[in-house]
Design a protein around this motif. Structure first.
Motif: not given
Length: 206
Positions: A9-19
């Protein structure tokens, strides 16, 4: 062959683990499992991404680099995309993306001719989707800048609002004597944010 999943994910506010669940389900539907996950919050427009390069360092010829979408792997310029492709090719890694059906058969073993044909087709599709992802990135940046310029002209632009809760947490940890690096790791704030807040707080710097 190991399947190595890359989540970004692009920023720390987004959930990179979502998928993660979608990638696990994709592999399970083909009777396989994912050996390891590499998760990071970095812009896809940057070539320098620690977890992506750790994945490639760990990978062996024939391993699969599994992503949800091609834009998770690249929003790079054509020059940087060529560099990344060359590294992937040198490692003998196959890229499989959920949004790229031509890549799905690469997760299954096949004869040499079929594998080469699928690899060539997949390479062309990867290039096309990487170019689209870059164009989308540039279009969004341009629209954002146009919106800012319009707001400035109309006297409505106030800049990005600071995250008051994060600001308070950073200041508190700095007052407790934590180092800048420890504060970054604890709060997710950037180095520049910690430095800015530290100017108004009595705390040791690094």
């Amino acid at each position: 062959m190991f399947i190595r999943a890359y989540l970004r994910a692009s920023t720390k506010d987004q959930d990179a683990d979502r998928a993660r669940a979608d990638l696990i389900r994709f592999a399970a539907d083909r009777g396989m499992s994912i050996a390891s996950f590499y998760v990071e919050n970095e812009s896809g427009a940057k070539l320098s991404r620690p977890e992506l390069f750790r994945l490639l360092d760990d990978a062996q010829p024939g391993d699969v680099l599994l992503v949800e979408q091609v834009d998770r792997l690249s929003r790079l310029t054509s020059r940087d995309w060529d560099k990344l492709k060359a590294l992937i090719a040198a490692k003998g890694v196959r890229v499989v993306a959920l949004d790229l059906p031509t890549s799905h058969q690469l997760i299954q073993p096949g004869d040499e001719f079929t594998s080469r044909m699928l690899g060539a087709l997949n390479g062309m599709m990867l290039d096309m989707l990487a170019a689209i992802a870059r164009k989308d990135y540039e279009d969004r940046r341009r629209r954002t800048q146009q919106g800012i310029e319009r707001a400035k002209a109309e006297g409505r632009f106030t800049g990005r609002r600071p995250n008051a809760k994060r600001h308070e947490a950073v200041a508190k940890l700095l007052r407790q004597g934590l180092s800048w690096s420890e504060v970054e790791a604890t709060t997710g704030a950037s180095r520049s944010t910690v430095a800015r807040i530290a100017r108004g707080v009595k705390a040791p710097a690094e």
